[in-house]
Motif scaffolding. Structure first.
Motif, short mmCIF file in Angstrom:
data_model
loop_
_atom_site.label_atom_id
_atom_site.label_comp_id
_atom_site.label_asym_id
_atom_site.label_seq_id
_atom_site.Cartn_x
_atom_site.Cartn_y
_atom_site.Cartn_z
N GLY A 41 0.82 -1.21 0.00
CA GLY A 41 0.00 0.00 0.00
C GLY A 41 0.85 1.26 0.00
O GLY A 41 0.35 2.36 -0.19
N GLY A 42 2.15 1.09 0.25
CA GLY A 42 3.08 2.22 0.18
C GLY A 42 2.83 3.27 1.23
O GLY A 42 2.18 3.02 2.26
N ALA A 43 3.34 4.46 0.97
CA ALA A 43 3.23 5.55 1.94
C ALA A 43 1.80 6.08 2.04
O ALA A 43 1.46 6.80 2.97
N LEU A 44 0.94 5.70 1.05
CA LEU A 44 -0.46 6.12 1.15
C LEU A 44 -1.20 5.29 2.21
O LEU A 44 -2.23 5.70 2.72
N ALA A 45 -0.63 4.12 2.54
CA ALA A 45 -1.23 3.27 3.58
C ALA A 45 -0.79 3.70 4.97
O ALA A 45 -1.57 3.60 5.94
N ALA A 46 0.45 4.14 5.08
CA ALA A 46 0.99 4.63 6.36
C ALA A 46 2.25 5.42 6.05
O ALA A 46 3.07 4.97 5.24
N ASN A 47 2.41 6.57 6.66
CA ASN A 47 3.54 7.43 6.32
C ASN A 47 4.24 7.96 7.57
O ASN A 47 4.30 9.17 7.77
N PRO A 48 4.79 7.05 8.41
CA PRO A 48 5.53 7.56 9.56
C PRO A 48 6.78 8.30 9.08
O PRO A 48 7.54 7.77 8.27
N MET A 49 6.94 9.52 9.56
CA MET A 49 8.07 10.33 9.11
C MET A 49 9.37 9.63 9.46
O MET A 49 9.47 8.95 10.49
N MET A 50 10.38 9.84 8.64
CA MET A 50 11.73 9.29 8.84
C MET A 50 11.75 7.76 8.83
O MET A 50 12.79 7.17 9.11
N SER A 51 10.62 7.14 8.59
CA SER A 51 10.54 5.68 8.66
C SER A 51 9.92 5.06 7.40
O SER A 51 10.21 3.91 7.08
N ALA A 52 9.07 5.79 6.71
CA ALA A 52 8.34 5.19 5.58
C ALA A 52 9.29 4.72 4.49
O ALA A 52 8.95 3.79 3.75
N GLY A 53 10.48 5.32 4.38
CA GLY A 53 11.46 4.88 3.39
C GLY A 53 12.07 3.54 3.77
O GLY A 53 12.13 2.62 2.96
#
Lengths: 361, 170
Positions: A309-321
């Motif tokens: 689902g990528g960053a659209l599913a969850a986007n914790p900063m400094m962690s989504a990468g």
């Protein structure tokens, strides 16, 4: 003799052998950063039956601007327990770049395993203001542009150039959120058609709510292991055969926002196009950015995009990468894919990009 | 001809002020919340590591040595030992205490981590390592979830602690 894949980057095979992430939530109001990290670090070690004593290096990614306090990365080390003293480092960046630093150290050959972790909470402050502080301090930051408005400028540029339509953005979001239904760590997952999504109001035109990432509190961790050590810890390690990161100018007005030359260059250096890609986990916080990344990496139509689902599913900063690298490793471990591309981004409108090619044998 | 854009009789711009102010909601976490609620009741709360058995005061929830959750709650007494100190003679912006005053590291009895505290009710020349002290709390109605609930520490009259008892905490 163990078998290793051919390497485009480096000379020593280094594999992702373990990955763990926190439950991605809108607001983690009970636990502080150390309390969030402790179970994740414990899990990433337990997955491969090792302890902190088995890694020769620890590298983390985070930023004090999210916590609102100085040296939060130092106190975060309490989640690992660094006694006796450990070789340790930190990047004020997404954990994907911390992984890059650990990969470089593993190339030197003195250590065989490393822990990488990262944490980021969007809830303590106002992200629309905090993210403005990363912009150039003379011309951009004093205007306090919020990330959604900057992303909307990029999306509008794509529309103006005839490269994409709002329906294309909705199609990306619809597919990503549907994939996210199978991801237990997803924060936003649903089954809605692009047509339905297009009926949403604009947040900042031309971006509607579905094209925006969720605000997420979370953290993640990865264990890297080199050579035979990788096989001792993991039946089918996800070897990093190529990794590279590139940056574009901080002057937004000097960039062509519709293209990502930094991703293109990093992808080429990492050898993305050398062989067939099965899966790509792209860090595209805004839906339209996935279209730019697919183009920059030259991904074919049959590549499965962001099964998590990528960053659209969850986007914790400094962690989504780093989570993209972890999710890409998972499909290698399971045998679902032989070759996966993971991507991480940082800065406004895809300013800086890291590309990591993972392969199983 | 109009004036060139960006020029004026005031000369080139050499400075600019770009004020930044960011507000945050602080999450103390489970462990620190217990400490803060203790302070609200006029008590010091510590947490013990399940492995090394050390007790931390103002813990963030983990043992910094072992990386394990410090789940066991330990109520600590009001008394402790000055492990080291500094007499502050230098005025600085925002100073709220009259100089000279004493700032000391205090190791509570039963704790394995010292913290910084203000020492009062003793001439600055008499401060010394090993001095036994006790906490003086604000009035009950002023107690809150903050270190400001402790007004200061003062000598409690006991003989000085033996160096051996606190040499690990310097």
């Amino acid at each position: 003799m163990s078998t290793f894949p051919d390497l485009t980057s480096g000379h020593r095979p280094v594999g992702v052998v373990s990955f763990a992430q926190y439950d991605n939530v809108r607001r983690e109001g009970d636990h502080n950063e150390v309390e969030m990290l402790m179970p994740v670090v414990a899990e990433v070690f337990a997955n491969v039956g090792i302890t902190k004593d088995d890694v020769g290096f620890i590298c983390s990614g985070s930023t004090d601007y999210l916590v609102g306090g100085p040296f939060s990365f130092v106190t975060a080390l309490d989640a690992v327990g660094v006694w006796p003293p450990r070789a340790e480092s930190h990047v004020e960046m997404d954990g994907a770049w911390a992984l890059y630093e650990a990969w470089v150290l593993l190339q030197e050959g003195e250590i065989d395993a490393a822990l990488v972790y990262c944490f980021g909470r969007s809830s303590p402050g106002d992200l629309t203001e905090i993210m403005a502080v990363q912009l150039d301090p003379y011309y951009m930051a004093p205007l306090w542009p919020d990330p959604t408005s900057l992303a909307a400028l990029q999306a509008q540029s794509m529309i103006d150039a005839g490269m994409a339509t709002e329906a294309d953005f909705a199609a990306v979001a619809s597919r990503a959120r549907r994939s996210a239904l199978a991801n237990p760590k997803a924060q936003v997952a649903y089954d809605r058609s692009p047509e339905e999504l297009l009926r949403e109001d604009y947040e900042v035109a031309p971006l509607r709510r579905h094209a925006l990432p969720p605000l997420t509190d979370g953290c993640a961790a990865v264990v890297l292991a080199a050579g035979d050590r990788a096989y001792e810890l993991c039946e089918r390690p996800a070897f990093i055969t190529g990794i590279d990161h590139r940056i574009e100018t901080h002057a937004l007005g000097a960039r062509d926002l519709t293209h990502s030359p930094s991703t293109e260059l990093a992808g080429r250096k990492a050898g993305v196009d050398k062989k067939k890609v099965d899966v790509a986990e792209l860090h595209a916080p805004f839906a339209h950015q996935e279209l730019i990344l697919v183009d920059a990496l030259g991904l074919a139509d049959d590549v499965e995009l962001c099964p998590s689902g990528g960053a659209l599913a969850a986007n914790p900063m400094m962690s989504a990468g780093l989570i993209r690298i972890g999710e890409a490793a998972k499909v290698i471990w399971s045998g679902q894919a032989d070759r996966a591309v993971a991507h991480a981004t940082s800065g406004p409108c895809l300013q800086q990009n890291l590309v990591c090619v993972l392969e199983g044998v | 001809m109009s004036e060139p854009v960006g020029e004026s009789e005031r000369g080139p711009v050499t400075h600019m002020a770009a004020t930044t102010k960011l507000d945050y909601v602080f999450t103390p976490g489970v462990a620190q919340s217990k400490n803060l609620h203790g302070l609200e009741q006029g008590k010091f709360i510590g947490q013990r590591c399940p492995k090394c058995k050390k007790v931390y005061t103002l813990s963030r929830g983990s043992c910094p040595t072992d990386g394990l959750p410090t789940d066991e709650i330990v109520e600590l007494p009001n008394t402790g030992t000055v492990t080291t100190y500094c007499v502050v003679n230098v005025p600085f912006a925002g100073q709220s205490i009259e100089i000279p005053y004493i700032c000391a590291q205090i190791l509570l009895d039963g704790a394995n981590l010292s913290f910084m505290g203000l020492i009062q009710e003793i001439p600055t020349g008499d401060i010394r390592m090993g001095l036994r002290v006790e906490a003086v709390w604000v009035a009950p109605e002023e107690l809150g979830p903050t270190m400001a609930s402790v007004k200061y520490f003062r000598p409690n009259g006991e003989p000085d602690a033996d160096f051996e008892t606190y040499k690990e905490y310097l």
